[in-house]
Design an enzyme around this catalytic site. Structure first.
Site, short mmCIF file in Angstrom:
data_model
loop_
_atom_site.label_atom_id
_atom_site.label_comp_id
_atom_site.label_asym_id
_atom_site.label_seq_id
_atom_site.Cartn_x
_atom_site.Cartn_y
_atom_site.Cartn_z
N HIS A 25 41.21 43.07 49.91
CA HIS A 25 40.88 44.79 49.98
C HIS A 25 40.80 45.34 51.36
O HIS A 25 40.17 46.06 51.77
CB HIS A 25 39.43 44.80 49.27
CG HIS A 25 39.31 44.79 47.97
ND1 HIS A 25 37.98 44.90 47.42
CD2 HIS A 25 40.19 44.97 46.94
CE1 HIS A 25 38.11 44.97 46.13
NE2 HIS A 25 39.39 45.17 45.83
N HIS A 81 43.67 45.41 34.09
CA HIS A 81 43.23 45.86 35.49
C HIS A 81 44.51 46.32 36.15
O HIS A 81 45.18 45.35 36.22
CB HIS A 81 42.34 45.04 36.20
CG HIS A 81 41.64 45.40 37.34
ND1 HIS A 81 41.31 46.77 37.47
CD2 HIS A 81 41.25 44.79 38.61
CE1 HIS A 81 40.95 46.79 38.84
NE2 HIS A 81 40.95 45.75 39.60
N GLU A 83 44.72 47.29 39.56
CA GLU A 83 44.86 46.77 40.78
C GLU A 83 45.83 46.09 41.15
O GLU A 83 46.24 45.08 40.53
CB GLU A 83 43.45 46.45 41.46
CG GLU A 83 43.30 46.53 43.02
CD GLU A 83 41.72 46.25 43.31
OE1 GLU A 83 40.94 45.86 42.48
OE2 GLU A 83 41.74 46.34 44.61
N ASP A 85 46.77 43.67 42.91
CA ASP A 85 46.86 42.11 43.08
C ASP A 85 46.86 41.57 41.67
O ASP A 85 47.24 40.29 41.42
CB ASP A 85 45.50 41.60 43.61
CG ASP A 85 44.11 42.17 43.18
OD1 ASP A 85 43.96 43.35 42.65
OD2 ASP A 85 43.32 41.31 43.20
N HIS A 147 35.54 46.14 38.16
CA HIS A 147 34.82 47.14 39.11
C HIS A 147 35.53 48.22 39.07
O HIS A 147 35.24 49.14 40.37
CB HIS A 147 34.84 46.19 40.31
CG HIS A 147 36.08 46.05 41.17
ND1 HIS A 147 36.35 46.54 42.30
CD2 HIS A 147 37.17 45.20 40.37
CE1 HIS A 147 37.74 46.07 42.41
NE2 HIS A 147 38.25 45.42 41.54
N ASP A 166 38.66 40.61 36.87
CA ASP A 166 37.92 40.33 38.40
C ASP A 166 36.64 39.61 38.15
O ASP A 166 35.97 38.77 38.88
CB ASP A 166 37.64 41.81 38.96
CG ASP A 166 38.86 41.80 39.63
OD1 ASP A 166 39.52 41.14 40.43
OD2 ASP A 166 39.48 43.31 39.99
N TYR A 194 31.60 36.95 46.22
CA TYR A 194 32.56 37.81 45.59
C TYR A 194 31.78 38.94 44.77
O TYR A 194 32.22 40.07 44.98
CB TYR A 194 33.25 37.00 44.43
CG TYR A 194 34.40 37.79 43.69
CD1 TYR A 194 35.69 37.51 43.87
CD2 TYR A 194 34.00 38.43 42.66
CE1 TYR A 194 36.69 38.20 43.03
CE2 TYR A 194 35.04 39.08 41.64
CZ TYR A 194 36.42 38.83 42.10
OH TYR A 194 37.34 39.40 41.62
N HIS A 227 40.74 35.46 39.37
CA HIS A 227 40.69 34.85 40.61
C HIS A 227 39.86 33.65 40.71
O HIS A 227 38.79 33.56 39.95
CB HIS A 227 40.15 35.69 41.88
CG HIS A 227 40.69 37.08 42.10
ND1 HIS A 227 41.88 37.23 42.63
CD2 HIS A 227 40.13 38.37 41.71
CE1 HIS A 227 42.20 38.36 42.82
NE2 HIS A 227 41.44 39.18 42.38
FE1 FEO Z 1 40.08 44.47 41.36
FE2 FEO Z 1 41.55 41.46 41.77
O1 FEO Z 1 41.52 43.22 41.66
#
Ligand code: FEO
Length: 397
Positions: A25, A81, A83, A85, A147, A166, A194, A227
């Site tokens: 992040h 999601h 994002e 990543d 999130h 996530d 996390y 993750h």
């Molecule tokens: Fe919200 Fe692993 O990205």
């Protein structure tokens, strides 16, 4: 680059391992153990890929896919999601499977178009929508603010498999893929870090989502997040940990975070710790200049008291203490009491600044903490110990 890992019949982890990332992040979250970006391939009458990976690892994802399937045969691409990543490899994957339909939430659609442009065959889905693949079904559950606003879970009822992106993740790069291949306590500890640093501000939404999933009555045998490790032996452990963290009841534990110029504030921190311990509380003590902010937040997660100390310098707090307070304000830990403390020479002021920041973090201030001129006398340290005992009484079970 490694090989895919089977997680159910004809369902594979095709993610990638990032051994070297140390800050996530941007510069906000420390990841001393690296991380993984997990992507899942469901092979059925129709083939679906759920999530992609961070762009620099696109080749690795494509290599794993090709070990199982010609990517052109992927019929559906689910973006849980946006994002980067998880969506970074999306444009390349789209080129490799040009006929695949893309499924995502309404908010994800806005983000995908913004990040990657292009006119794709997008289908917006919402909670309750399903997509039949053959033997398996993809059922979508929107999970806004777990999130990001676009976040979504995909559930496969035939396998009792939840792909929650996530949620329930951990930043762990490993050669193994499943929770039963590692130490449960360690994995839960990384899941706690996390949660504290990513999901803590959204604990109310987490609680609501857990209740909603429970009401749906869906069976969950395996949780495969985006993750870290896949929860195949201990899904209950991470579900109950999330319920506990989201409820934010905490336990008899205090975090003391401080820094010091000529050791006066430090002596106060240790005296407060002595008092807390004498009162039966567990204490985690962090000197800001030598501590990892993400680790401090991990300990804040299940603490009931947060004490922050700084001497006054230039009518302000020490600059090294500010980022900790900023982090607390952003992460908004719930149900905590707090206190500011510190020393000063010519003029005070740090204590008031800390108190304002703690209030902004929605931490309930208890009585004014000690603010001492020059060096603490024995009586001052006795007073700190008494305050510590009093706080221990307040946070006891
Ligand atoms: Fe919200 Fe692993 O990205």
């Amino acid at each position: 680059m490694g090989t895919p890992a089977a997680i159910a019949e004809n369902i594979y982890w095709v993610g990638v391992v990032d051994w070297n990332i140390r800050l996530f992040h941007g510069p906000t979250l420390s990841t001393p153990y690296g991380t993984t970006y997990n992507s899942y391939l469901i092979m059925d009458e129709k083939n679906a890929l759920v999530d992609t990976v961070y762009a620099p690892f696109t080749d690795d994802l494509v290599d794993k896919l090709k070990q199982l399937i010609d990517p052109a045969r992927i019929d559906y691409l689910v973006i849980n999601h946006i994002e980067p990543d998880h969506s970074g490899a999306f444009p390349v994957i789209r080129r490799l499977c040009p006929n695949a339909k893309v499924f995502c939430s309404q908010r994800a659609l806005e983000g995908l178009k913004s990040y990657y442009g292009g006119e794709y065959d997008y289908t917006v889905v919402k909670s309750g929508d399903t997509l039949k693949l053959g033997k398996n079904t993809l059922a979508f559950i929107e999970a806004p603010m777990l999130h990001w606003p676009d976040s979504m879970f995909t559930y496969i009822p035939e396998q009792e498999l939840l792909l929650p992106n996530d949620a329930f993740g951990q930043h762990l790069a490993t050669t193994y893929r499943f929770d039963d291949e590692g130490e449960l306590e360690f994995i839960l500890g990384e899941a706690a870090k996390y949660y504290a640093n990513i999901l803590m501000p959204f604990s109310a939404q987490v609680l609501k989502k857990l209740e909603e999933v429970q009401k749906l009555g869906i069976k969950i045998k395996t949780i495969a997040p985006s993750h870290g490790l896949i929860w195949r032996r201990n899904p209950e452990a991470i579900l109950s940990a999330y319920a506990r963290w989201a409820e934010s009841k905490g336990r008899p534990k205090a975090v003391i975070a401080y820094d010091t110029m000529w050791n006066s504030t430090e002596k106060m921190a240790y005296a407060l710790m002595d008092g807390l311990m004498a009162g039966g509380a567990e204490v985690k003590l962090f000197k800001a200049s030598v501590s990892d902010r993400s680790d401090v937040m991990k300990e804040v997660l299940d603490a009931r008291a947060v004490l922050v100390g700084s001497p006054t310098m230039n009518n302000d707090i020490l600059p090294v203490v500010s980022p900790l307070l900023d982090e607390l304000v952003g992460l908004r830990p719930r149900n905590k009491i707090g206190m500011a403390f510190g020393s000063y020479g010519w003029a005070g002021g740090a204590q008031k600044i800390i108190e304002e920041r703690l209030k902004a973090a929605k931490i309930e201030l208890i009585e004014p903490g000690p603010s001492l001129k020059w060096a603490p006398a024995d009586a001052d340290l006795d007073r700190c110990r008494e305050l510590g005992k009093e706080i221990a009484r307040r946070i006891a079970d």
